[in-house]
Write an enzyme that holds these catalytic residues in place. Structure first.
Site, PDB file in Angstrom:
ATOM      1  CB  SER A 154      -0.935  -0.006   1.208  1.00  0.00           C
ATOM      2  OG  SER A 154      -0.201   0.057   2.432  1.00  0.00           O
ATOM      3  CG  ASP A 155       4.158   1.660   2.797  1.00  0.00           C
ATOM      4  OD1 ASP A 155       4.152   0.611   2.135  1.00  0.00           O
ATOM      5  OD2 ASP A 155       4.901   1.822   3.790  1.00  0.00           O
ATOM      6  CB  CYS A 156       5.557   0.302  -2.130  1.00  0.00           C
ATOM      7  SG  CYS A 156       6.558  -0.438  -0.829  1.00  0.00           S
ATOM      8  CD  GLU A 196       5.637   7.775   0.442  1.00  0.00           C
ATOM      9  OE1 GLU A 196       6.034   8.759  -0.226  1.00  0.00           O
ATOM     10  OE2 GLU A 196       5.089   7.898   1.562  1.00  0.00           O
TER      11      GLU A 196
END
Length: 665
Positions: free
Chosen positions: A388-390, A393
């Site tokens: 999710s955060d990859c 970003e």
């Protein structure tokens, strides 16, 4: 700063930092630094090769031994990371691996390890993962290992403790372990194995009561001891193992091999991590030494390797080209008002856009996956496990890219993947949303790690996803409006509720409160309502309160173990950059009541940020790099990771934001 001390040149420091960062950019436009963990993985690689009879070339043997020599603690032993206490688990695996590579027990590198092992009463107290690996080598008996049953994969999918509900890394480690356990494989009893038995045990190996040592564990290495409920599960599982149904066992093993093959086919034969990858290779070899997938997986395992003359040949904790490139791009975007960077940014964004997973994997639900389409992996597109955060970003790094670059990827699909990772409580998981309400920690079998049984809602993931969704909404206000508005509202409420009374947030993937607070501020800036601004105000005050006399910030990783903020004895470059980014981002909006709007000079409190910037500049080397200090990555509370590029792009990012404030005057 005394009147005689020359004032640091922010423009010069930033220029040198950017140039050094650009020197690390690869030909394809990417950045990737090594993710350093501990020699456990390198030792397990040696053991895997020994078990599966894969020869290790002489030059590789030398490189592996150099890695073991380079990673010794000051005690000449080995630990879970560079600053840990000695671990019987890691020390034993390294000792055995080095002996398999040809070193003698009295070799200067191994003699202290053997003494330590014997002082602990031999290896009988080694944590369960150690018992498992030693059992494969015929250095421990399987009756001393608690049963790892493949039949659990035959449970109905709705059953809460079905492994498909576990955290992906956990289920993908115990999946091949269950196959290996069922086979009870042990390496042949060679003269070397016999010697190792005599070295690793203080009494006669043949007389050892292994059944009584299943739960005998070295207390210093047990962070998460087996609960009473888990001990009951072990008791029932061990009873079942003694009379298991052969038909069920065979059906479970067939299904397990199918799961392993799917994992390999969707990860370019690398597996989600080297931990599970090594076990998958052994399981397939046990299934069939001539198996084509076994050969491909063993050949592709070299993708986890790093090598240089100083540190030798080692296995990285992860690969990180997407993660590093997304952050490097954002740091250069922050620097771009101060220097020309369009060519480097174009190449980097072209690479990053090419790393999006563009297709759905066939039958993904059958193998307990969510649809990966649209996501970005931590490592790269080859990895097959988007996060999710990859993805968030990457989206933040690409939203301002050229139309030529954006045409390579599908930003709406990236948003859809992010939304698929949102939990019912409003926070975001990492690889997928949590599938059940219980976190199942009461049945966590990994004594050395915690919070690893299911997905959680993570501060960092939630904040990154909030920031990405918010920026996407600004650029495309009519696209998926209802879904994005709802996700932002739920996530911001969850994030505010996780804030500590003192204003901080606890990180999970970094050390620790400074890391979490930087992200908490970033995420809530997207929302901008009164409640979010109040939370940002508290976070700002907390960060200011933690500034050290030299202007920097420093937090010790022991806070990940205790759950409390523990100040480091020294200010840390990376954590100072994180704190500055949090403060500068908070100051980019108008907040009154003691919080300083630096962008408009409403209050003359720029000294806080200036002192932080001066610390960063004082720690910079002439070539633009920054001094290497303590590692600041972490997972599952105890495992500390060194993300080697963090000390390059985060300081550049922080100084760029500061330079923009200075220019506005």
């Amino acid at each position: 700063m005394s009147p005689q001390t020359p004032k640091p040149d922010i423009a010069n420091s930033l220029q040198r930092g950017v140039q050094f960062l650009l020197s690390l950019q690869q030909a394809d436009g990417s950045w990737e630094g090594e993710v350093v963990w501990c020699p456990m993985l390198t030792a397990q690689y040696v053991i895997m090769c020994y078990i599966t009879q894969i020869p290790i070339p002489a030059l590789q043997c030398q490189g592996l031994l150099r890695q073991f020599a380079a990673t010794r603690l000051s005690s000449s032993l080995w630990g879970l990371h560079k600053k840990s206490q000695p671990y019987l688990f890691v020390t034993t695996l390294v000792y055995v691996a080095a002996r398999l590579l040809g070193l003698e027990k009295d070799d200067p590198m191994l003699a202290p390890a053997l003494q330590f092992i014997r002082e602990q009463g031999g290896v009988v107290k080694i944590p369960t993962w150690g018992k498992f690996w030693l059992a494969m080598l015929n250095l421990y008996e399987w009756r001393g290992v608690n049963a790892v049953l493949p039949e659990v994969w035959l449970f109905p999918k709705w059953f809460p403790v079905h492994p498909g509900n576990f955290y992906c890394h956990t289920r993908l480690i115990y999946m091949p372990m269950s196959f290996i356990y069922s086979r009870k494989f042990q390496a042949p009893l060679t003269p070397l194995i016999a010697e190792l038995r005599s070295e690793l045990y203080v009494s006669d190996y043949e007389k050892a009561n292994f059944s009584a040592t299943r739960l005998v564990l070295r207390a210093e290495e047990v962070y998460n001891p087996p609960t009473i409920l888990l001990q009951i599960i072990y008791y029932i599982s061990n009873l079942y193992e003694s009379w298991h149904h052969k038909g069920l066992r065979e059906s479970a093993l067939i299904q397990t091999i199918d799961y392993i093959r799917f994992e390999l086919h969707t990860t370019n034969y690398t597996s989600i991590s080297p931990v599970s990858g090594l076990l998958n290779i052994i399981a397939l070899w046990l299934h069939d030494p001539n198996d084509a997938d076994f050969r491909k997986a063993s050949d592709h395992f070299e993708g986890w390797m790093w090598q240089d003359e100083q540190q030798g040949l080692r296995i990285a904790g992860a690969r990180s080209s997407t993660w590093d490139t997304a952050f490097a791009i954002q740091s250069l975007q922050a620097a771009s008002p101060h220097m020309k960077l369009s060519a480097s940014l174009f190449n980097a964004q072209q690479f990053l856009a090419s790393q999006q997973i563009r297709e759905t994997f066939a039958n993904f639900e059958q193998f307990h996956r969510i649809d990966p389409k649209g996501g970005f992996c931590f490592a790269g597109i080859w990895h097959g496990w988007p996060v999710s955060d990859c993805t968030a970003e990457a989206l933040l790094a690409l939203l301002d890219a050229s139309s030529q670059t954006i045409a390579i990827c599908d930003l709406q699909d990236a948003v859809r993947f992010i939304l698929r990772c949102q939990n019912f409580d409003g926070g975001f998981g990492s690889y997928e949303r949590r599938k059940i309400a219980s976190k199942l920690e009461w049945m966590n079998p990994a004594e050395m790690f915690a919070n690893s049984m299911t997905e959680h809602s993570y501060i960092e993931c939630t904040a990154s996803c909030l920031a990405a969704l918010g920026k996407f909404r600004l650029r495309h206000p009519k696209v998926m409006k209802n879904e994005i508005d709802s996700a932002i509202a739920k996530a911001s409420l969850w994030l505010r509720r996780q804030q500590k009374p003192d204003g901080s947030w606890a990180g999970f993937w970094g050390v620790n409160f400074i890391y979490g607070t930087m992200f908490g501020i970033q995420g809530l800036l997207t929302v901008g309502d009164t409640a979010s601004l109040s939370a940002i105000r508290k976070a700002y005050r907390w960060l200011v309160s933690k500034q050290r006399p030299d202007g920097g910030w420093g937090e010790h990783f022991h806070g990940c173990l205790s759950g409390e903020y523990i100040e480091h004895t020294e200010s840390q470059v990376i954590q100072t950059a994180w704190a500055m980014m949090g403060l500068l981002n908070a100051s980019a909006i108008s907040i009154t009541d003691g919080v300083f709007d630096l962008s408009k000079n409403r209050y003359d409190n720029r000294a806080i940020i200036e002192r932080g910037a001066n610390f960063l500049m004082s720690m910079q080397m002439e070539n633009g790099d920054w001094l290497k200090q303590d590692s600041v990555g972490v997972f599952f509370n105890t495992a500390v990771l060194d993300y080697t590029l963090y000390r390059n792009y985060f300081p550049v990012w922080a100084l760029s934001l500061y330079q923009s404030v200075v220019r506005k005057g």
